[in-house]
Enzyme design. Sequence first.
Site, mmCIF file in Angstrom:
data_model
loop_
_atom_site.group_PDB
_atom_site.id
_atom_site.type_symbol
_atom_site.label_atom_id
_atom_site.label_comp_id
_atom_site.label_asym_id
_atom_site.label_seq_id
_atom_site.Cartn_x
_atom_site.Cartn_y
_atom_site.Cartn_z
ATOM 1 N N GLU A 267 0.835 -1.208 0.000
ATOM 2 C CA GLU A 267 0.000 0.000 0.000
ATOM 3 C C GLU A 267 0.871 1.259 0.000
ATOM 4 O OE1 GLU A 267 -3.320 -1.872 2.984
ATOM 5 O OE2 GLU A 267 -2.634 0.150 3.396
ATOM 6 N N HIS A 285 -8.099 1.325 2.577
ATOM 7 C CA HIS A 285 -7.725 1.097 3.991
ATOM 8 C C HIS A 285 -8.478 2.051 4.929
ATOM 9 C CE1 HIS A 285 -4.295 -0.632 6.656
ATOM 10 N NE2 HIS A 285 -5.384 -0.387 7.371
HETATM 11 C C1 DGY Z 1 -5.231 -0.662 12.337
HETATM 12 O O1 DGY Z 1 -5.666 -0.147 13.366
HETATM 13 O O2 DGY Z 1 -4.345 -1.514 12.348
HETATM 14 C C2 DGY Z 1 -5.806 -0.190 11.057
HETATM 15 O O3 DGY Z 1 -5.419 -0.950 9.987
HETATM 16 C C3 DGY Z 1 -5.437 1.247 10.839
HETATM 17 O O4 DGY Z 1 -6.554 1.852 10.325
#
Ligand code: DGY
Length: 327
Positions: A267, A285
């Site tokens: 990403e 995401h």
């Molecule tokens: C996390 O909290 O790990 C999420 O992927 C971030 O948004």
Amino acid sequence: MKPAILVTREVFDDVLAYLGEHFAVESNQGDTPFTPDQLAQRLAGKAGALTTLSDRVDAALLARCPELKAVCNIAVGFNNFDLAACTAAGVMATNTPGVLDDSTADFVWALILATARRVSESERTLRAGQWTGWKLKQFLGTDVHHATLGILGMGRIGQKVARRALGFDMRVLYHNRNRLPHEQEQALNATYVSQDELFARSDILSIHTPYAPDTHHLIGAAEFARMKPGAIFIHASRGGVVDDAALVEALRSGRLAGAGLDVYEGEPNLNRDLLGFENVVLTPHIASSSEATRRSMAMLAARNLVAALAGETPPNLLNPTVRALRP
Ligand code: DGY
């Protein structure tokens, strides 16, 4: 003198104000991610940092930041930390578990429904001015109600996803490193199966495992080949758990009816082939991104940092064996 800290990415003003009560704060409200070298430069002389998944904290960085005592991630995932290196350096590391479970599970359901009922694809058609009117066989989707939902990784978020399936009269199968206690299985109406059986029997399969060296490409070509033909694949945990090239092949072969994805390998540079599939729902995401939840995550990270630098045990300490604060 207040200890100096770095906030590596943009946060909410009230979080900065709270941190300012305790620390001399250097922030990055411009929100451009730091390169590893920039991060090391900014962290020089800092006692702590509020970090995100775009900040790699490893032995090389820690060696350049001898005054650092705590790194507090605004995320439940912490694969951007080399935890062993933090511990060896005496640096406390924290994350934000719990506060994002419901919002993330809600979003997983948004992906399930959008993928199964072809929401994005049909909206694209309508917006492009290509809708010519109602047709009996238009955008025929897959029913979610009474289908079999498979959950790989039955932690807090997996359980929240399962709980929501009760309202859709689904059969829920799960596989997890540890089986849930009987009462919990009953409350969720969830049946424990082997990983192979989970892949073979699920109409909709949702992945909820963290990313770590032992979960790298946990789902690859062999696993997709085991999935029920016509199944739907949902992934909102962490890029790297799934071999995205193998997912592309599974979609190309027609084995999967569709996929709903919120996370990707490398990403934000996702596998461009994914963009070519109409039956794939792609989001950037954002599974935890409700206003209330992102605020809670940032504030929890800030509270962890305040506790850590006050010499207390932060509520979400990931490395309790950390030897001692650096002098
Ligand atoms: C996390 O909290 O790990 C999420 O992927 C971030 O948004």
